[in-house]
Structure formats: C-alpha cells, structure tokens
Design an enzyme around this catalytic site. Structure first.
Site, PDB file in Angstrom:
ATOM      1  N   HIS A  82       8.007 -30.250  24.332  1.00 30.16           N
ATOM      2  CA  HIS A  82       9.377 -29.993  23.857  1.00 30.16           C
ATOM      3  C   HIS A  82      10.379 -31.047  24.325  1.00 30.16           C
ATOM      4  O   HIS A  82      11.534 -30.717  24.631  1.00 30.16           O
ATOM      5  CB  HIS A  82       9.829 -28.596  24.292  1.00 30.16           C
ATOM      6  CG  HIS A  82       8.939 -27.500  23.799  1.00 30.16           C
ATOM      7  ND1 HIS A  82       8.691 -27.283  22.459  1.00 30.16           N
ATOM      8  CD2 HIS A  82       8.217 -26.554  24.476  1.00 30.16           C
ATOM      9  CE1 HIS A  82       7.865 -26.244  22.336  1.00 30.16           C
ATOM     10  NE2 HIS A  82       7.560 -25.798  23.517  1.00 30.16           N
ATOM     11  N   VAL A  98       9.616 -24.501  27.901  1.00 35.01           N
ATOM     12  CA  VAL A  98       8.500 -25.281  28.443  1.00 35.01           C
ATOM     13  C   VAL A  98       7.707 -24.373  29.374  1.00 35.01           C
ATOM     14  O   VAL A  98       8.258 -23.795  30.311  1.00 35.01           O
ATOM     15  CB  VAL A  98       9.006 -26.519  29.201  1.00 35.01           C
ATOM     16  CG1 VAL A  98       7.834 -27.263  29.840  1.00 35.01           C
ATOM     17  CG2 VAL A  98       9.762 -27.441  28.258  1.00 35.01           C
ATOM     18  N   HIS A  99       6.398 -24.283  29.136  1.00 36.84           N
ATOM     19  CA  HIS A  99       5.584 -23.303  29.849  1.00 36.84           C
ATOM     20  C   HIS A  99       5.077 -23.863  31.173  1.00 36.84           C
ATOM     21  O   HIS A  99       3.883 -24.085  31.390  1.00 36.84           O
ATOM     22  CB  HIS A  99       4.426 -22.854  28.959  1.00 36.84           C
ATOM     23  CG  HIS A  99       4.896 -22.257  27.665  1.00 36.84           C
ATOM     24  ND1 HIS A  99       4.094 -22.136  26.556  1.00 36.84           N
ATOM     25  CD2 HIS A  99       6.105 -21.735  27.310  1.00 36.84           C
ATOM     26  CE1 HIS A  99       4.788 -21.585  25.578  1.00 36.84           C
ATOM     27  NE2 HIS A  99       6.007 -21.332  26.012  1.00 36.84           N
ATOM     28  N   ASP A 129       9.699 -16.843  28.601  1.00 34.97           N
ATOM     29  CA  ASP A 129       8.505 -16.998  27.773  1.00 34.97           C
ATOM     30  C   ASP A 129       7.419 -16.015  28.211  1.00 34.97           C
ATOM     31  O   ASP A 129       6.317 -16.398  28.586  1.00 34.97           O
ATOM     32  CB  ASP A 129       8.001 -18.438  27.851  1.00 34.97           C
ATOM     33  CG  ASP A 129       9.037 -19.420  27.333  1.00 34.97           C
ATOM     34  OD1 ASP A 129       8.816 -19.973  26.253  1.00 34.97           O
ATOM     35  OD2 ASP A 129      10.079 -19.618  28.001  1.00 34.97           O
ATOM     36  N   HIS A 183      17.614 -21.172  26.273  1.00 38.72           N
ATOM     37  CA  HIS A 183      16.170 -21.276  26.075  1.00 38.72           C
ATOM     38  C   HIS A 183      15.638 -22.704  26.180  1.00 38.72           C
ATOM     39  O   HIS A 183      14.786 -22.991  27.019  1.00 38.72           O
ATOM     40  CB  HIS A 183      15.753 -20.671  24.745  1.00 38.72           C
ATOM     41  CG  HIS A 183      14.266 -20.573  24.587  1.00 38.72           C
ATOM     42  ND1 HIS A 183      13.486 -19.783  25.420  1.00 38.72           N
ATOM     43  CD2 HIS A 183      13.401 -21.172  23.735  1.00 38.72           C
ATOM     44  CE1 HIS A 183      12.213 -19.898  25.072  1.00 38.72           C
ATOM     45  NE2 HIS A 183      12.132 -20.752  24.057  1.00 38.72           N
TER      46      HIS A 183
END
Length: 536
Positions: free
Chosen positions: A400, A428-429, A244, A390
């Site tokens: 998510h 997921v950040h 990401d 991903h």
C-alpha cells in the site's frame, strides 16, 4: 364387470401425465435455449459496443442490461420469501426459481472474481488462516451481534441484530444482575445486498449512566443478560487499538489476548469483518466479537473492505457498515457516519476518527468538519489529542505504498497546528511506529505515527519492509506480526504505549514507549528496561 373400465383408465391417466411432463420439459429446454440465444446475442452486442462505443456509453448499456435481468430475479426472491407465487403457476414458479438462483450464483461468483482481480497485483502474502465462522443457534427473537458505543458524555448506544424483524427495539438495564430499573426504546433498520436481506438491526441509546460503573442489560426482552462497564470520567484511561481485524484463527488469538476486563474502550481504524460483499460474513463477525464488543465500547471507522461497491451494480457504498456500526457522528457535528469525534475521560482526551474513503480534499465536507472540530478543542482542558484513520500517511512497508499521500497533503497541516499527539492507522498488515513527524521530517511538535493493521485479517501479514525507503530514518520500530496495542493515558502529561505481539498463547509486549502530551510544551525521554525504547 364394473371395475374393468376404472382399471383400464389408470394407465391412460399415467400416459397423459407422462406426456404433460415431457411436454413441460421440452418447452423448458426450448425456453432455456432461447434464453441462451438472447444472452449470446447480448454478449455480441456488448462486445461490438465495447469496440466501437465510448466507455461511458458502454457502462450505461451494461447498467441497463443488469437492471433488466436483476429486477425480476429480486422480485421473485421477495415473493418466494413471502410464500407467494411469482408467475401464478407451479411450473412457472419452478422455472423462475431456477433462473433466479442461477443468476444469484453467477452474480456472487462475478463479485468474488472482481475482488480477486482487484488484489491480483498486490504483494505476495503467506497462506491464509481459516475463517472462524460463528453460527447463531438461538430463537429468531434472541439478540445476536451485540456491541456498544459511547454517545456523548454519559450515554451508550446498544446495537444488536435479530432474525425476527418484528422484535422490539428496547433495552432494559440496571446496576444489579436481573434487576432492571430503567428501559429505553430505539429503532431498527434493514438493508438488501443482492439477494441478501439483513435481519433487524437495532440501535437503542441508554442513559444517562454513571462513569466507571457496571450495568447489566437485556436486549429486546429476550435472550440472555449482558453487562457493560462505562468509561471513567477522569484519567487514567486505557484504550485498546486494533486494526484490520477480520475473523480468522489469528483474529481469535488477538481477541483472546485483549481479554475482557482490563481496558476502558477499544478503537479500530478500519477493516472490520472482511465480508467483501459476502454479507453473511458480517453476521459471523458480529457474533465473533460480541463477547468483547458487548462489554466495552467499540469505536470504529471505515476501511477499504467496508466499501463493498461495484461498478454497474447500483449498491450504495458502506451500506452494511453504516447500518450495522452506527457511530456518534451527529453528536460531533458530522453529517457522515464515516468520520466523527468523541471525548474520553471527561474530556481529558479527544479522539478524532477520520474517513480515508470519504472526500477529504480542501473544500470537502470532511475537511471543513475537521477544521471546525479541531478548533473547538481547548488543550488546557484536553491535554490529549488522538487521530485514527485507515490508510497510513507514513509507511515503509512494501504494501500500500503511497495510498495515504493525497490525504496527508490535504490534512497534515491541520493536525500539526492542532498539536495532535498520536495518529493511528491500519491498512498495512504489520506493526510500525515512527518518531514525531511533520512533512516527512522529524519534528518534536508533530504527531507520532503508528500503523497497527495487524489484528488478524484473512489476507495475512505484509512481510516486506523497504530498507532504503525515504522514511526509513523516521521509522523507529517495525515488525510483521499479529497483535494489538494499548495506550494508557496516566495523567495530563504522561501516557504509555505498548504493542502486544501474539506469541503462542501469550501476548508478548514487544514495543513500549512513554509519551508526553504536546499540550505540555516539551518532550520526554522514554526508557523501559528489556523492551524497545525511544525518545518522543
């Protein structure tokens, strides 16, 4: 006396010109009014159809309406780019141009609105970091957005873009600066997206190359010189893992912490540019990562931000991604650029890149390919088996939740039976590391799961973890910070994983764990002084 008629005719010519201009403006205004009436009538018809007609009929009508308007606008843009008239008259071209550009702005606005609406129900993020937009100020024939990827055991693919679509797809290379002893030719492609047309996207495969060797190369017989180092043919090998990524100030920080020379290959489990249909952002992203991506191979797989497909609008998904980031899928028996595999360190490590957004259910092409690919791996020769995808299969973050569950149910058993060592994910950040797992339970024979979607994207961090999540007891370490990871495979049995948090100007090592290959048939206990420890 002879000059008087000429002088008096000048005001008459001016009056005639003014009348023509006024007439043209009136006709233009009337035409625009008629267009507005037709648009209003069309909207009315669509509204009535939305009330009375089934969804499929409405979608078909909308598709036809979009095509009727979009096709002539695209045709005008193509003719204008070639310097040709679209209507045959100056005034007609002026009016057609105004309409085409208005349509372009409308479509781009609606596209952005759709993407905003699609994310409206997501978790609340912190304020975004400004984009880092990289301009290209070199001649049109000069290469830009240069990146490299491995192709087989001893070849490397060089990819780049030129604004000049007639520039040659050729790479000259050698082991000394400025001395090119070999060259290779390839091909180039372009793609359209709304009114955007890409430059020439070149792909050239060079080799055979010696492992662990620095080569100097030039693209398209123009511009400056680049250098790359091929991966080693034996262990040890060091892999950087980031997900990401995006192109923000946070991204720039992550890239600076990675640096340029102390690793062998970079793995990216999806979400590269965050262009989200704004195609020039793909160009800017390519320029941003070029210093690193032109020097070490970048092996990537797709994320949701690479899809760039919209309802009604007939654009193939992953058009920009597939054109720009060509991966060695054919060499691994895959028919899709969305999933493939590769060997590293002379086959001591096998890396599988899965596609979270390609069909993955039992009976699908990806499912069959994965089963065959894993069956070919001989763990006596290949002690390390890694998988990237991903959407994470295990995740205790609020963001998510459950999005990777269907894929987990379809494929987890295959990974478990193949004794995959580590599964990396993005999406997921934040950063999160789990213990070894199979089917929602701790299992010493299962993979270790790591989420590393914290590269620096424009959406910000996913700050909220769920304390009482059903998988919380399996989550060993989690933190919502930007950073990158490194997997150093030391030998056939041991490897060390470190997560480097972006802490001011330093990349702080926040998490570290030693792993033992599952091919070795036993576990190891990892303890590192001053850092988080765990047994795996």
């Amino acid at each position: 006396m002879a000059t008087e008629p000429e002088a008096s005719s000048s005001p008459r010519r001016d009056d005639t010109r003014k009348r023509h201009i006024i007439t043209f403006l009136i006709r233009t205004l009337l035409l625009m009014c008629n267009i507005a009436r037709v648009a209003a009538a069309l909207i009315r018809v669509l509204y009535l159809a939305a009330v009375a007609a089934p969804a499929k009929s409405l979608l078909a009508a909308a598709t036809v309406a979009f095509s009727l308007v979009n096709a002539p606008c695209l045709q005008y843009m193509k003719q204008a780019a070639l310097g040709r008239s679209f209507t045959g008259t100056f005034c007609g071209d002026l009016l057609a141009g105004a309409m085409a550009h208005s349509w372009r702005l409308l479509v781009q606005g609606l596209t952005s609105f759709v993407f905003l609406c699609a994310r409206a129900d997501e978790y609340v993020r912190p304020p975004p970091s400004p984009l880092v937009l990289m301009a290209h100020d070199k001649p049109a024939s000069h290469p830009q957005q240069v990146h490299i990827s491995v192709v087989g055991a001893r070849n490397m693919r060089i990819s780049w873009v030129t604004d000049d679509r007639s520039a040659p797809s050729v790479v000259e290379y050698g082991r000394s600066p400025g001395k090119y002893t070999a060259s290779a030719t390839g091909d180039h492609t372009t793609y359209h997206y709304f009114f955007y047309k890409s430059g020439a996207i070149h792909h050239v495969t060079i080799g055979p190359l010696e492992p662990g060797t620095t080569y100097y190369y030039r693209c398209g017989k123009a511009g400056g010189e680049f250098s790359l180092r091929t991966p080693p043919a034996t262990l040890p090998i060091e892999l950087v893992v980031i997900g990401d990524l995006g192109q923000t100030g946070w991204t720039a920080s992550t890239l600076s912490h990675i640096g340029g020379g102390d690793y062998d290959m970079l793995l990216l489990p999806g979400d590269l540019s965050y262009a989200d249909t704004q195609q020039p952002l793909w160009d800017s992203f390519g320029r941003l990562v070029q210093p690193l991506a032109s020097a070490r191979p970048w092996m990537v797989t797709e994320g949701n931000h690479e899809i760039e497909a919209l309802p009604v609008v007939e654009f193939a998904p992953f058009a920009a991604y597939n054109a720009r980031w060509r991966m060695p899928h054919e060499e691994s028996g895959s028919r899709s650029n969305l999933y493939y595999s590769l060997d590293a360190a002379g086959g001591a490590a096998h890396v599988v890149m899965l596609g979270s957004y390609a069909a993955f259910g039992e009976g699908s092409e990806q499912h069959r390919w994965l089963e065959a690919d894993l069956a070919r791996v001989d763990r006596r020769r290949t002690p390390w088996l890694l998988v990237l995808l991903h959407a994470p299969w295990y995740n205790t973050n609020q963001a998510h939740q459950g999005e990777g569950e269907r894929m987990r149910l379809a494929m987890e058993r295959m990974l478990y039976e193949a004794r995959v060592d580590v599964v990396f994910a993005g999406h997921v950040h934040a950063y999160e590391r789990f213990t070894r797992i199979y089917d929602n339970e701790a299992d010493s024979r299962g993979p270790m799961y790591i989420t590393i979607g914290d590269g620096g994207n424009r959406e910000g961090l996913a700050l909220r973890f769920i304390k009482d999540h059903k998988s919380a007891h399996l989550s060993v370490f989690r933190e919502a910070s930007f950073g990158h990871g490194r997997l150093r495979i030391v030998n056939e049995t041991s490897a060390v994983w470190t997560w480097h948090r972006n802490d001011d100007e330093y990349a702080t090592v926040r998490d570290e764990v030693w792993l033992e290959s599952l091919a070795a048939g036993k576990q190891s206990l990892a303890t590192t002084t001053g850092r988080h420890t765990d047994e795996l």
